[in-house]
Design a protein around this motif. Structure first.
Motif, PDB file in Angstrom:
ATOM      1  N   HIS A   1       1.171  -0.707   0.064  1.00 51.52           N
ATOM      2  CA  HIS A   1       0.401   0.172   0.160  1.00 51.52           C
ATOM      3  C   HIS A   1       0.750   1.550   0.293  1.00 51.52           C
ATOM      4  O   HIS A   1       1.534   1.445   0.937  1.00 51.52           O
ATOM      5  CB  HIS A   1      -0.754   0.076   1.415  1.00 51.52           C
TER       6      HIS A   1
ATOM      7  N   HIS B   1       1.401   4.868  -0.222  1.00 52.54           N
ATOM      8  CA  HIS B   1       1.862   7.204  -0.178  1.00 52.54           C
ATOM      9  C   HIS B   1       3.178   6.968  -0.910  1.00 52.54           C
ATOM     10  O   HIS B   1       3.891   6.896  -1.175  1.00 52.54           O
ATOM     11  CB  HIS B   1       1.323   7.453   0.581  1.00 52.54           C
TER      12      HIS B   1
ATOM     13  N   SER C   1      -2.508   4.547  -2.468  1.00 51.09           N
ATOM     14  CA  SER C   1      -4.298   5.125  -1.640  1.00 51.09           C
ATOM     15  C   SER C   1      -4.252   6.789  -2.499  1.00 51.09           C
ATOM     16  O   SER C   1      -3.517   7.453  -2.598  1.00 51.09           O
ATOM     17  CB  SER C   1      -2.804   6.152  -0.343  1.00 51.09           C
TER      18      SER C   1
ATOM     19  N   ARG D   1      -3.012  -6.290   8.293  1.00 48.11           N
ATOM     20  CA  ARG D   1      -2.364  -5.268   7.173  1.00 48.11           C
ATOM     21  C   ARG D   1      -0.730  -5.233   8.264  1.00 48.11           C
ATOM     22  O   ARG D   1      -1.091  -4.936   9.711  1.00 48.11           O
ATOM     23  CB  ARG D   1      -2.833  -4.050   6.953  1.00 48.11           C
TER      24      ARG D   1
ATOM     25  N   GLU E   1       3.595   3.047   8.363  1.00 47.40           N
ATOM     26  CA  GLU E   1       1.977   4.076   7.697  1.00 47.40           C
ATOM     27  C   GLU E   1       1.484   3.450   9.531  1.00 47.40           C
ATOM     28  O   GLU E   1       0.768   4.688   9.655  1.00 47.40           O
ATOM     29  CB  GLU E   1       1.494   3.491   7.177  1.00 47.40           C
TER      30      GLU E   1
END
Ligand code: ZN
Length: 282
Positions: free
Chosen positions: A46, A48, A82, A224, A228
């Motif tokens: 995932h 960003h 994201s 997950r 983050e």
């Protein structure tokens, strides 16, 4: 038991180098951190991206650089961008979906976070879902509050998002859902009742990270981890890397008669194109 898709959220919007030197913020660092996490057992990343001041941004060039590096070094790993609200302008949050990542996050409602409103108005959700359909990007429906679960199911029923949906329950954010097993168990039971084919995962924020992951393992979901959501290994020290957090979770899988999903298994579970098809398309 079903294999467990271990997702790694490598960077996020919040932790900076001053908080932990382990957080990757440049594309080069993000690719290297993802490769280590992939080798440790993560099958989904995932992503960003951050600007030069480590602030969250939506620059498609940065997303592109990370995606290319991960695709070439981590065969079959699922790439998820994201579209999260923090620090990003509403109109830019889907501005990199034309890069066709496998997946992207889609928050299915608005909710208060500790210091701001995680704002996702109905028309914005519809537009973002439409954009994901256009580029064949599978949404991961982010559920920060219970109403968002029912909206995700509704979006699936109306065909606004692909079916079966994939839902992520996020627990442990102040002002949103607390990290309580009863809440996760209830939410999962509702999802199974109303949308039996749906898949689900759970993320615990801060100190609840490993606990929530263990509940998800026990309840048959996916998990997950990553910097983050939590920068600590345990109470005594910071995590040294995303891979270290992945290893911690991978070790727990066998306690629940689960194993970390390979990229092939993860793709099959989420109805994504097979690794071999991807290789043939290159
Ligand atoms: Zn995120």
């Amino acid at each position: 038991m079903t294999p467990c898709i271990v997702a790694v959220a490598i960077t996020g919007s919040v932790p900076k180098k001053k908080d932990t030197p382990a957080v990757p913020v440049t594309p080069e660092e993000q690719i290297a951190s993802t490769i280590d996490a992939f080798r440790a057992g993560a099958s989904l990343v995932h992503i960003h991206v951050r600007d030069g001041a480590e602030e969250p941004c939506s620059d498609p060039e940065l997303f592109k650089a990370v995606q290319e590096g991960v695709r070439s070094s981590c065969p079959g790993m699922i790439i998820q961008f994201s579209t999260g609200a923090r620090g990003r302008r509403l109109e830019e949050r889907g501005g990199m979906l034309h890069l066709r990542p496998d997946m992207a996050s889609l928050a299915t409602g608005s909710v208060n976070f500790p210091t701001f409103v995680n704002e996702n108005p109905p028309n914005f959700i519809s537009d973002l879902a439409q954009c994901m359909r256009t580029y064949d990007v599978k949404p991961e429906c982010e559920v920060f509050d219970l109403a968002m679960l029912y909206n995700a199911i509704e979006l699936s029923k109306t065909g606004e998002i692909t079916s079966p949906p994939h839902v992520q329950f996020v627990l442990g954010i102040k002002n949103a859902l607390p990290a309580r097993r009863e809440i996760l168990a209830f939410a999962v039971s509702e999802l199974k009742l109303l949308c039996p084919m749906a898949t689900w995962t759970a993320a615990g924020i801060g100190r609840s990270q490993l606990q929530v992951a263990q509940w998800a393992l026990e309840l048959g979901g996916h998990c997950r981890t990553g910097l983050e959501d939590n920068i600590r290994f345990d109470k005594s020290r910071l995590a040294t890397s995303n891979a270290e957090l992945v290893s911690l979770l991978v070790d727990r899988c066998s306690f629940y008669d689960r194993h970390p999903a390979s990229p092939q298994e993860a793709r099959r579970i989420l109805s994504l194109p097979d690794v071999n098809l991807l290789a043939a398309a290159v």
